[in-house]
Write a protein that holds these residues in place. Sequence first.
Motif, PDB file in Angstrom:
ATOM      1  N   LEU A   1       0.955  -1.236   0.049  1.00  6.34           N
ATOM      2  CA  LEU A   1       0.107   0.010  -0.002  1.00  6.34           C
ATOM      3  C   LEU A   1       0.820   1.199  -0.013  1.00  6.34           C
ATOM      4  CD1 LEU A   1      -2.805  -0.766   2.427  1.00  6.34           C
ATOM      5  CD2 LEU A   1      -2.637  -1.609   0.151  1.00  6.34           C
TER       6      LEU A   1
ATOM      7  N   LYS B   1       3.287   2.108  -1.458  1.00  4.43           N
ATOM      8  CA  LYS B   1       3.869   2.427  -2.908  1.00  4.43           C
ATOM      9  C   LYS B   1       2.908   3.466  -3.460  1.00  4.43           C
ATOM     10  CE  LYS B   1       6.398  -1.762  -4.069  1.00  4.43           C
ATOM     11  NZ  LYS B   1       6.904  -2.652  -5.060  1.00  4.43           N
ATOM     12  N   ILE B   2       1.741   3.601  -2.961  1.00  7.77           N
ATOM     13  CA  ILE B   2       0.940   4.653  -3.552  1.00  7.77           C
ATOM     14  C   ILE B   2       1.498   6.022  -3.370  1.00  7.77           C
ATOM     15  CG2 ILE B   2      -0.721   4.906  -1.575  1.00  7.77           C
ATOM     16  CD1 ILE B   2      -1.593   4.780  -5.245  1.00  7.77           C
TER      17      ILE B   2
ATOM     18  N   SER C   1       4.193   7.000  -3.833  1.00 10.41           N
ATOM     19  CA  SER C   1       5.131   7.600  -4.830  1.00 10.41           C
ATOM     20  C   SER C   1       4.317   8.554  -6.001  1.00 10.41           C
ATOM     21  CB  SER C   1       6.071   6.268  -5.559  1.00 10.41           C
ATOM     22  OG  SER C   1       4.931   5.555  -6.267  1.00 10.41           O
ATOM     23  N   VAL C   2       3.237   8.292  -6.069  1.00 14.48           N
ATOM     24  CA  VAL C   2       2.455   8.941  -6.958  1.00 14.48           C
ATOM     25  C   VAL C   2       1.203   9.805  -6.541  1.00 14.48           C
ATOM     26  CG1 VAL C   2       2.575   7.358  -8.948  1.00 14.48           C
ATOM     27  CG2 VAL C   2       0.742   7.144  -7.739  1.00 14.48           C
ATOM     28  N   LYS C   3       0.903   9.446  -5.231  1.00 12.49           N
ATOM     29  CA  LYS C   3      -0.250  10.363  -4.436  1.00 12.49           C
ATOM     30  C   LYS C   3      -0.040  10.541  -2.970  1.00 12.49           C
ATOM     31  CE  LYS C   3      -3.881  10.862  -7.277  1.00 12.49           C
ATOM     32  NZ  LYS C   3      -4.834  11.708  -7.359  1.00 12.49           N
TER      33      LYS C   3
ATOM     34  N   ILE D   1      -1.274  10.863   0.395  1.00 13.01           N
ATOM     35  CA  ILE D   1      -2.485  10.174   1.077  1.00 13.01           C
ATOM     36  C   ILE D   1      -2.227  10.172   2.544  1.00 13.01           C
ATOM     37  CG2 ILE D   1      -3.890   7.884   1.300  1.00 13.01           C
ATOM     38  CD1 ILE D   1      -3.560   7.524  -1.593  1.00 13.01           C
TER      39      ILE D   1
ATOM     40  N   ALA E   1      -5.856   7.740   6.065  1.00 14.27           N
ATOM     41  CA  ALA E   1      -6.621   7.228   4.905  1.00 14.27           C
ATOM     42  C   ALA E   1      -5.875   5.821   4.171  1.00 14.27           C
ATOM     43  CB  ALA E   1      -6.680   8.188   3.748  1.00 14.27           C
ATOM     44  N   LEU E   2      -4.682   5.715   4.392  1.00 13.79           N
ATOM     45  CA  LEU E   2      -3.807   4.624   4.290  1.00 13.79           C
ATOM     46  C   LEU E   2      -4.549   3.402   4.795  1.00 13.79           C
ATOM     47  CD1 LEU E   2      -0.105   5.196   4.352  1.00 13.79           C
ATOM     48  CD2 LEU E   2      -1.351   4.852   2.378  1.00 13.79           C
TER      49      LEU E   2
ATOM     50  N   CYS F   1      -8.816   3.544   4.077  1.00 15.84           N
ATOM     51  CA  CYS F   1      -9.301   3.081   2.597  1.00 15.84           C
ATOM     52  C   CYS F   1      -8.463   1.830   2.086  1.00 15.84           C
ATOM     53  CB  CYS F   1      -9.191   4.286   1.744  1.00 15.84           C
ATOM     54  SG  CYS F   1     -10.227   5.817   2.237  1.00 15.84           S
ATOM     55  N   GLY F   2      -7.131   2.087   2.466  1.00 13.67           N
ATOM     56  CA  GLY F   2      -5.994   1.191   1.964  1.00 13.67           C
ATOM     57  C   GLY F   2      -6.165  -0.256   2.586  1.00 13.67           C
TER      58      GLY F   2
ATOM     59  N   ILE G   1     -13.934   6.866   2.142  1.00  7.15           N
ATOM     60  CA  ILE G   1     -13.166   7.927   2.641  1.00  7.15           C
ATOM     61  C   ILE G   1     -13.834   8.722   3.824  1.00  7.15           C
ATOM     62  CG2 ILE G   1     -13.966   9.425   1.037  1.00  7.15           C
ATOM     63  CD1 ILE G   1     -10.363   9.321   2.032  1.00  7.15           C
TER      64      ILE G   1
END
Lengths: 411, 117
Positions: free
Chosen positions: A239, A241-242, A244-246, A248, A252-253, A256-257, A263
Motif C-alpha cells: 500500500l 507504494k501509492i 510515490s504517485v499520490k 495520501i 486514509a492509508l 481506505c487502503g 473515505i
Amino acid sequence: MDSQHYAEMQENFSRLKTSGAFEGNAIFLFGHCNATEELAELFLTEGYTIEAILDNNTAKQGKRYQNIPIVAPNRILGRKNTVICIASRAYASMKEQLQNMGYAGEVYGLVDYDSFSEYSLSGETMSRMGERICRGKISLEHMKEKYRGIFQVYCPFPALGDVVYTMSYLPYFLADREISKYVVFVVGNACADVARMFGAQALEVLTQKEMDEQVQAVIYQRDTDSFIAHHDRPYVVNLWKILSVKKIPFDALYRCGVFGLPIDCKPYAPADLAVYDKLEEIPAGKAAVLSPYAKSVANLPSGYWDSIVECCSRKGYRVYTNVAGEEKELPGTFRLEVQLDELQSVVERAGVFIGLRSGLCDVLRWADCRKIALYRDCFYSSTSWKVEEVFHLDGWENIVVRDAESCFIHL
Amino acid sequence: MAVSLKKSLENALKHYERVIFLYQPSKELCTELRTILKKEKKGILLLTATEIPDFPCDQRKLQEDECKSLMELYFTYSFSNHFIFLTDQNEFPWPSILNFAKAGLATRGEILEALMR
C-alpha cells in the motif's frame, strides 16, 4: 528505534568494531532515517568519523545531519577502502542496489528489521526460508487450535499508531465480513495495551520473530480466516507504494487502503480507558505534558525541548515529561509515568499536550485538550512528501520544527 | 522448485528491471496494465498462466506446475525487489493496493504506475 532493535544494533556494531571491520576504512551510512541517525550517534560517540550518508531521495541530498553530508549513493563509486553500514528495514534492496551500481566493498546490515526479505534464490536461502515456513505453520496451527473458529487479525509491527488505526477501523471490516469473534495478534505489551483500550475481544502478544513466522505462514497458506492489518508489512502488502504517485494521509492509508472502507468512514474511539489515580496532583488546566521520545521518528533539534519547557514554565504551567522505562524526564520537568489507557485522563486534566509526532499522538487522538504535534522538517521515508503532510492530525496544532532556536508555541 | 524455473527466474531478474507475475487478472486489469506498459520505459517481463494478447512487453506463458511453484516461492519469502505479484482477485488475507481506487483516492492506472516504480 525500539530497545530490542537498538540492542541488536549495538551488539552488531561492537562485533564489527572488535573484528576490525572499520579500521582504515572510510565509513558511509546508507538511508537517512531515524535508525541511521541513531547509528551515526553510535559511531560518533565511539570517536569514528562518518564520511557521508548515502540517500536515494534527491530532496535529502545536499543536506547535512550532525555535519555529515547526505549524498547520492553513486558518490561512493571509485572510492577505495570503504564500508557501508545500513540500519534500515530495506537492507536487502539497498545492498542489491549497491551491488548493481558496481560497488564491490563491504556492506553491513546492523539491524534486521525485515526477516521476510532476502533477495537471493540460492539453495541455502531457499532452504532456510522453507524451514522458517515450517516453524510458522506449526505455530499458526497451534493458534488455530487455541482459537478454534475465531478470526485472526495480525498487527505485524510494534508501532502504537498502526495498532490505533487498525483497532479504530476494525469493527467496520468485521461487520462487513459478518465476523463476530476475533483475536488480535500484536508484538509487545504496549501494542496489547492499545488493543485493549479499543476493547479487543482476545489478544495474543508475540515476539517479533514469532509474529514474522506466523504471518509468513498465513501468507503461504493464504489463510482467509486471518487478516494482516498493515500498510507496508510484510512484502506482499504494498500500500505504501501509492505514496510515490499520490499524497495520501496515514489515516486514509488504513481506512481506505488496509480496510477498503469509504473515505468518509469515521474511526471508532477507544472505549476502555482508565483514570490516572493521582489525577488531583496535576494542576487542572495549568499543566503541560510533553512527549519528546519516539522510537521510529527522528528527534527534534537539540535545544528545542528546552525552549518549550522554558516557555511553559514562564507562563506558570507545571511541566511533565511523559516517560516509559529508562527514558529520562527533560530538565526542569516532572517525571510522569502512566499507563497508556490512563494518559488521556492526564492530558485532559493538564490542559496541554505537546508531543513529537509519534504513535502516542494517535493514542491521544480523541483527548479533549489542547494538542500540539511537532514534526521534523524532513521527508517521509523515500517519498517526496514531508512527514507533516502524511501524518498531519486533524484537530491538532501541527508544527513543523525548522530551527532549534525558535519555539512558536504560544500558551 | 524445478531447477529450470529457478534458473529462468534468476535470468529474468538479471535481464529485466521488473518481472510481473499476473495472476488471474480481470479483463479490466489487463486493459489498464496494457495502457501503463505502453508508457513504461523499464524493461518488463510479464509472466502469465494464459496467453494474453497485445501486451507491449516481453511475455512468457507459464505451465500450470510452474505457476504453482512460483506462487509457492513468492509466498515463502521476498526473493526480489523487482518481482511484482499482480492480481485483482480478492482472496488473500492481506490488503490490496487497489482498495485506493475503490475509495476514489487514486485511479487504477495511478496505482499500477506506482507499482512499476
